[in-house]
Design a protein around this motif. Structure first.
Motif, PDB file in Angstrom:
ATOM      1  N   VAL A 317      58.437  13.769  52.411  1.00  0.00           N
ATOM      2  CA  VAL A 317      59.604  14.113  51.573  1.00  0.00           C
ATOM      3  C   VAL A 317      59.648  15.616  51.280  1.00  0.00           C
ATOM      4  CG1 VAL A 317      60.627  13.799  49.296  1.00  0.00           C
ATOM      5  CG2 VAL A 317      59.757  11.823  50.550  1.00  0.00           C
ATOM      6  N   ALA A 318      58.445  16.207  51.031  1.00  0.00           N
ATOM      7  CA  ALA A 318      58.391  17.638  50.760  1.00  0.00           C
ATOM      8  C   ALA A 318      58.848  18.444  51.970  1.00  0.00           C
ATOM      9  CB  ALA A 318      56.966  18.029  50.368  1.00  0.00           C
ATOM     10  N   LYS A 319      58.408  17.994  53.211  1.00  0.00           N
ATOM     11  CA  LYS A 319      58.858  18.691  54.424  1.00  0.00           C
ATOM     12  C   LYS A 319      60.372  18.596  54.590  1.00  0.00           C
ATOM     13  CE  LYS A 319      54.780  18.449  57.404  1.00  0.00           C
ATOM     14  NZ  LYS A 319      54.260  17.929  58.678  1.00  0.00           N
ATOM     15  N   PHE A 320      60.910  17.428  54.333  1.00  0.00           N
ATOM     16  CA  PHE A 320      62.360  17.232  54.476  1.00  0.00           C
ATOM     17  C   PHE A 320      63.132  18.134  53.484  1.00  0.00           C
ATOM     18  CE2 PHE A 320      66.279  15.029  53.341  1.00  0.00           C
ATOM     19  CZ  PHE A 320      66.874  14.940  54.599  1.00  0.00           C
ATOM     20  N   ILE A 321      62.633  18.208  52.247  1.00  0.00           N
ATOM     21  CA  ILE A 321      63.291  19.055  51.247  1.00  0.00           C
ATOM     22  C   ILE A 321      63.204  20.526  51.622  1.00  0.00           C
ATOM     23  CG2 ILE A 321      63.157  19.828  48.832  1.00  0.00           C
ATOM     24  CD1 ILE A 321      62.246  16.933  48.186  1.00  0.00           C
ATOM     25  N   LYS A 322      62.017  20.917  52.140  1.00  0.00           N
ATOM     26  CA  LYS A 322      61.838  22.305  52.559  1.00  0.00           C
ATOM     27  C   LYS A 322      62.791  22.677  53.684  1.00  0.00           C
ATOM     28  CE  LYS A 322      58.237  25.517  53.997  1.00  0.00           C
ATOM     29  NZ  LYS A 322      56.813  25.661  54.401  1.00  0.00           N
ATOM     30  N   LYS A 323      62.953  21.763  54.650  1.00  0.00           N
ATOM     31  CA  LYS A 323      63.852  22.021  55.772  1.00  0.00           C
ATOM     32  C   LYS A 323      65.296  22.140  55.281  1.00  0.00           C
ATOM     33  CE  LYS A 323      63.934  22.619  60.227  1.00  0.00           C
ATOM     34  NZ  LYS A 323      63.179  23.704  60.841  1.00  0.00           N
ATOM     35  N   GLU A 324      65.656  21.284  54.364  1.00  0.00           N
ATOM     36  CA  GLU A 324      67.012  21.358  53.814  1.00  0.00           C
ATOM     37  C   GLU A 324      67.244  22.683  53.082  1.00  0.00           C
ATOM     38  OE1 GLU A 324      69.696  19.393  53.890  1.00  0.00           O
ATOM     39  OE2 GLU A 324      68.700  18.103  55.343  1.00  0.00           O
ATOM     40  N   GLU A 325      66.220  23.140  52.348  1.00  0.00           N
ATOM     41  CA  GLU A 325      66.351  24.428  51.653  1.00  0.00           C
ATOM     42  C   GLU A 325      66.515  25.573  52.629  1.00  0.00           C
ATOM     43  OE1 GLU A 325      62.974  24.677  49.174  1.00  0.00           O
ATOM     44  OE2 GLU A 325      63.762  23.314  47.628  1.00  0.00           O
ATOM     45  N   GLU A 326      65.728  25.521  53.752  1.00  0.00           N
ATOM     46  CA  GLU A 326      65.880  26.572  54.760  1.00  0.00           C
ATOM     47  C   GLU A 326      67.279  26.578  55.350  1.00  0.00           C
ATOM     48  OE1 GLU A 326      62.841  25.919  57.587  1.00  0.00           O
ATOM     49  OE2 GLU A 326      61.206  26.661  56.317  1.00  0.00           O
ATOM     50  N   ASN A 327      67.769  25.380  55.674  1.00  0.00           N
ATOM     51  CA  ASN A 327      69.132  25.308  56.219  1.00  0.00           C
ATOM     52  C   ASN A 327      70.166  25.847  55.227  1.00  0.00           C
ATOM     53  OD1 ASN A 327      68.258  24.141  58.625  1.00  0.00           O
ATOM     54  ND2 ASN A 327      68.364  22.071  57.788  1.00  0.00           N
ATOM     55  N   PHE A 328      69.993  25.525  53.938  1.00  0.00           N
ATOM     56  CA  PHE A 328      70.919  26.005  52.914  1.00  0.00           C
ATOM     57  C   PHE A 328      70.830  27.530  52.758  1.00  0.00           C
ATOM     58  CE2 PHE A 328      72.103  26.742  48.437  1.00  0.00           C
ATOM     59  CZ  PHE A 328      73.390  26.244  48.498  1.00  0.00           C
ATOM     60  N   ALA A 329      69.573  28.060  52.865  1.00  0.00           N
ATOM     61  CA  ALA A 329      69.405  29.511  52.783  1.00  0.00           C
ATOM     62  C   ALA A 329      70.104  30.207  53.943  1.00  0.00           C
ATOM     63  CB  ALA A 329      67.919  29.866  52.771  1.00  0.00           C
ATOM     64  N   LEU A 330      69.986  29.614  55.172  1.00  0.00           N
ATOM     65  CA  LEU A 330      70.682  30.188  56.331  1.00  0.00           C
ATOM     66  C   LEU A 330      72.200  30.172  56.119  1.00  0.00           C
ATOM     67  CD1 LEU A 330      68.582  28.652  59.235  1.00  0.00           C
ATOM     68  CD2 LEU A 330      68.694  31.064  58.593  1.00  0.00           C
ATOM     69  N   PHE A 331      72.674  29.080  55.560  1.00  0.00           N
ATOM     70  CA  PHE A 331      74.110  28.971  55.299  1.00  0.00           C
ATOM     71  C   PHE A 331      74.576  30.036  54.292  1.00  0.00           C
ATOM     72  CE2 PHE A 331      77.581  27.092  52.796  1.00  0.00           C
ATOM     73  CZ  PHE A 331      78.527  26.953  53.810  1.00  0.00           C
ATOM     74  N   ASN A 332      73.785  30.249  53.248  1.00  0.00           N
ATOM     75  CA  ASN A 332      74.130  31.287  52.273  1.00  0.00           C
ATOM     76  C   ASN A 332      74.082  32.682  52.888  1.00  0.00           C
ATOM     77  OD1 ASN A 332      74.529  29.504  50.153  1.00  0.00           O
ATOM     78  ND2 ASN A 332      72.354  29.507  49.597  1.00  0.00           N
ATOM     79  N   TYR A 333      73.091  32.897  53.770  1.00  0.00           N
ATOM     80  CA  TYR A 333      72.987  34.195  54.429  1.00  0.00           C
ATOM     81  C   TYR A 333      74.218  34.484  55.296  1.00  0.00           C
ATOM     82  CZ  TYR A 333      71.105  37.932  57.348  1.00  0.00           C
ATOM     83  OH  TYR A 333      70.929  39.114  58.007  1.00  0.00           O
ATOM     84  N   VAL A 334      74.642  33.443  56.007  1.00  0.00           N
ATOM     85  CA  VAL A 334      75.851  33.603  56.840  1.00  0.00           C
ATOM     86  C   VAL A 334      77.063  33.925  55.952  1.00  0.00           C
ATOM     87  CG1 VAL A 334      77.446  32.365  58.339  1.00  0.00           C
ATOM     88  CG2 VAL A 334      74.999  32.164  58.719  1.00  0.00           C
ATOM     89  N   ASN A 335      77.171  33.246  54.830  1.00  0.00           N
ATOM     90  CA  ASN A 335      78.297  33.519  53.916  1.00  0.00           C
ATOM     91  C   ASN A 335      78.253  34.943  53.371  1.00  0.00           C
ATOM     92  OD1 ASN A 335      79.472  30.980  54.104  1.00  0.00           O
ATOM     93  ND2 ASN A 335      78.161  30.137  52.490  1.00  0.00           N
ATOM     94  N   GLU A 336      77.039  35.425  53.013  1.00  0.00           N
ATOM     95  CA  GLU A 336      76.906  36.794  52.515  1.00  0.00           C
ATOM     96  C   GLU A 336      77.300  37.819  53.570  1.00  0.00           C
ATOM     97  OE1 GLU A 336      72.975  37.237  51.143  1.00  0.00           O
ATOM     98  OE2 GLU A 336      73.238  35.998  49.328  1.00  0.00           O
ATOM     99  N   LEU A 337      76.864  37.568  54.831  1.00  0.00           N
ATOM    100  CA  LEU A 337      77.235  38.492  55.904  1.00  0.00           C
ATOM    101  C   LEU A 337      78.757  38.553  56.083  1.00  0.00           C
ATOM    102  CD1 LEU A 337      74.493  37.683  58.568  1.00  0.00           C
ATOM    103  CD2 LEU A 337      74.686  39.742  57.191  1.00  0.00           C
ATOM    104  N   SER A 338      79.401  37.387  56.055  1.00  0.00           N
ATOM    105  CA  SER A 338      80.860  37.381  56.202  1.00  0.00           C
ATOM    106  C   SER A 338      81.534  38.114  55.028  1.00  0.00           C
ATOM    107  CB  SER A 338      81.362  35.941  56.268  1.00  0.00           C
ATOM    108  OG  SER A 338      81.068  35.255  55.063  1.00  0.00           O
ATOM    109  N   HIS A 339      80.982  37.942  53.815  1.00  0.00           N
ATOM    110  CA  HIS A 339      81.549  38.642  52.665  1.00  0.00           C
ATOM    111  C   HIS A 339      81.378  40.159  52.788  1.00  0.00           C
ATOM    112  CE1 HIS A 339      82.901  39.219  48.615  1.00  0.00           C
ATOM    113  NE2 HIS A 339      81.781  39.875  48.305  1.00  0.00           N
TER     114      HIS A 339
END
Length: 487
Positions: A317-339
């Motif tokens: 469960v911890a690995k799954f949560i960590k992976k989801e956080e990484e994916n969310f961080a990548l998504f936020n990074y992409v949004n910041e770059l576009s902004h």
């Protein structure tokens, strides 16, 4: 019995194989998605780097253009136009100062001329009055005859007025007697009137007491009637509520009796085999479904554990949560770059707008400077023309002032004024100038006043009393003065 466990194991193996196939397909899909995301990320970073390089190049170009524009502005501010403007400003300032000085001098000259004209007009008026008020013998005899005639008329009027006053005094005495009689009658009337008013006030007071008693009795009657009506309504409403409650209690009692009878019949024990069998089958089917669902969940968990290589569920469960956080961080990074890209494009647009606006401002400044130069030249021409016109007016007024001064000098000589103050103050200079004009005019004014006093000289009373045609009890001197003042 042995065939059933084999079939169950074969079914379980088939289901496990299917789950493994599904898990492998899911992992392949996720790997493909990861590769596409990495490729998109790399392409996005390349595009971003290109855009940043372009933006930096544009910024460098804009900085160069800004330096060039600043250099042009410095040249415009410190070039030929500025020197020309300073020269024009100095010329205009000097011309304006000259015009101001000329206007002040002209104003002073005008005030002096206006003052001289006023003094001259005053002298002319006083001379005319002196000529009008000259008293001849004929006019003197006419004034005496008129005075005698007026005295006779006044004596006749005095006699008539005395007679009228006597008649008025007699009438006044009669009127005083009638007034005294009327005052006594008025006093008696006031006494009778006060008595009647007191009786009327007592009657009104008694009537008001009766009215108050009647109104209070009527109010108490109305209050008692309303209370009685309220009590009647209250008793009627309480009776209705009591009847309604009794009916409700009777209805509840009947309902409870019927319910008791029904429950007594319903509580009797009845047996139905078919219904019990159906209930049993439902329970059995529910248990089978639950067992089947539990087995499916266990298979899914085993497949997930085998795929991930982790036997501990918490770590999984911890690995799954960590992976989801990484994916969310990548998504936020992409949004910041576009902004950031959007903000950079907006800033570039703002800089371009400022550049165009600065170019327009520079052009408008050039046009306004040319217009200001033309306006200053026109103003210089206008000020020169005004100065020339003021100079001409000054010359004209100087001629007029000289004429007025010469006229004052001629009047001074004609009146044969005393020259001792002039000689003491001016030494040997006897010509009237703008500086000593007030002194000459003061001497002329005093001389004219002396002449007027000499013309208005009146003979003494001893000579008038010695004449044969004098009028008794009449002051000829005073009447002559009054007639002269009125004339």
């Amino acid at each position: 019995m042995s065939s059933q466990p084999k079939m169950a194991s074969e079914v379980g193996a088939a289901e496990q194989y299917e789950m493994e196939q599904l898990a492998e397909a899911e992992t392949q899909r996720l790997q493909k998605l990861l590769r596409t995301l990495e490729n998109e990320r790399a392409s996005f970073l390349d595009a971003k780097n290109k855009a940043l390089r372009k933006y930096r190049a544009n910024v460098r170009l804009l900085e160069k253009e800004k330096q060039q524009l600043q250099l042009q502005l410095d040249c415009e501010e410190n070039g030929v136009h500025s020197k020309r403007e300073t020269e024009l400003e100095s010329v205009l300032e000097t011309s304006y100062e000259k015009q101001k000085q000329v206007n002040q001098a002209l104003k002073a000259k005008k005030e002096a001329l206006r003052e001289l004209e006023g003094h001259i007009k005053k002298i002319h008026r006083e001379i005319a009055e002196i000529r009008k008020n000259e008293l001849t013998d004929v006019r003197y005899n006419e004034t005496i005859a008129k005075a005698q005639h007026s005295v006779k008329k006044l004596e006749n009027r005095l006699d008539v007025v005395n007679k009228k006053a006597g008649v008025a005094m007699a009438e006044n005495s009669q009127l005083r007697q009638t007034i005294d009689h009327m005052l006594t009658e008025r006093a008696t009337f006031n006494i009778m009137w006060d008595k009647l008013v007191n009786k009327l006030n007592e009657g009104k007071r008694y009537m008001m007491e009766l009215i108050d008693q009647a109104s209070s009795a009527y109010d108490t009657r109305e209050e008692l009637c309303t209370k009685l009506q309220i009590l009647k309504d209250k008793g009627q409403s309480e009776k209705m509520t009591h009847v309604q409650e009794m009916r409700e209690l009777q209805r509840k009692l009947d309902h409870d009796a019927k319910l008791q009878e029904f429950l007594g019949i319903k509580g009797q024990c009845r047996s139905n085999a078919e219904l019990e069998e159906r209930e049993e089958q439902k329970r059995q089917k529910m248990l089978e479904n639950l067992e089947k669902q539990y087995a499916e969940y266990e298979q899914i968990m085993t497949r997930i554990m085998s795929f991930s290589g982790e036997d501990d569920i918490d770590r999984l469960v911890a690995k799954f949560i960590k992976k989801e956080e990484e994916n969310f961080a990548l998504f936020n990074y992409v949004n910041e770059l576009s902004h950031e890209v959007e903000t950079l494009t907006e800033s570039v647009q703002v800089l371009q707008d400022k550049i165009t606006e600065q170019i327009a401002i520079n052009e408008s400044k050039e046009h306004s400077q040319d217009d200001n130069i033309d306006a200053l030249r026109q103003e210089e021409l206008d000020s020169k023309e005004a100065a020339d016109a003021a100079l001409e007016i000054k010359q004209v007024w100087a001629v007029k002032l000289d004429e007025l001064l010469r006229t004052a000098e001629r009047i001074y000589k004609l009146l044969h004024c005393d020259e001792a103050p002039i000689l003491n103050l001016l030494n040997t200079e006897r010509q009237v100038t703008l500086n000593n004009a007030k002194l000459f005019l003061g001497i002329i004014e005093r001389r004219v006043a002396n002449m007027i006093s000499n013309v208005n000289y009146v003979e003494p009373t001893s000579k008038i009393l010695g004449r044969k045609d004098r009028v008794p009890n009449f002051n000829v001197k005073d009447s002559a003065k009054i007639r002269i003042e009125r004339g």
